[in-house]
Motif scaffolding. Structure first.
Motif: not given
Length: 168
Positions: A1-18
């Protein structure tokens, strides 16, 4: 491995239907953040060979939005990345470092933020860089590292949707 990308998910809704956290979908803002981040990574030549993606709905949807900009990438949905602590994320990086020239780990805070900070500390990053990351790891953000032959990560950059002009 020459490069690493650590990424957080994009903005989510505050809740889910479930009602469950793991099934929270991306918000409309989050879909835009993910598209923007995919384009930004591609423009910088950061196309992962392998993407390890948490099995949570919001991380999978983040990847789906980024996919077109990044093209054909081997993707592995990894249930153990869901809300994983930094030591688990680090194990995933180490276990897959020989599988890709550029590895993307798409997961959650606080694990992503803490691991990025650990890599910065281990590489003796400058106080200015440490300060930049100490301000938080917003949704959709990515910490970029170059990796030497000994597996040591050195800071290459930090990209946020807001830094690219996204509005929340």
């Amino acid at each position: 491995m020459h490069r690493l990308i650590l990424m957080r998910h994009a903005q989510a809704e505050g809740s889910s239907p479930s009602g469950g956290d793991e099934t929270r979908p991306l918000s409309a803002v989050g879909r835009g953040e993910a598209l923007l981040m995919g384009k930004a990574l591609a423009e910088r030549g950061l196309k992962p060979d392998l993407a390890l993606v948490s099995s949570a709905t919001r991380t999978r949807q983040t990847w789906e939005q980024m996919h077109d900009a990044l093209g054909d990438v081997e993707v592995r949905d990894e249930p153990r990345l869901y809300n994983a602590p930094p030591e688990v994320l680090r194990r995933f990086v180490e276990d897959n470092e020989d599988q890709a020239g550029c590895l993307l780990v798409l997961a959650h805070n606080p694990g992503v933020h803490v691991l990025a900070g650990e890599y910065l500390s281990e590489s003796a990053a400058s106080p200015a860089i440490l300060e930049r990351l100490s301000g938080g790891f917003p949704t959709g953000a990515a910490a970029l590292f170059t990796v030497d032959v000994a597996g040591r990560c050195a800071y290459e950059g930090f990209i946020t949707p807001r830094g690219l002009g996204a509005t929340t």
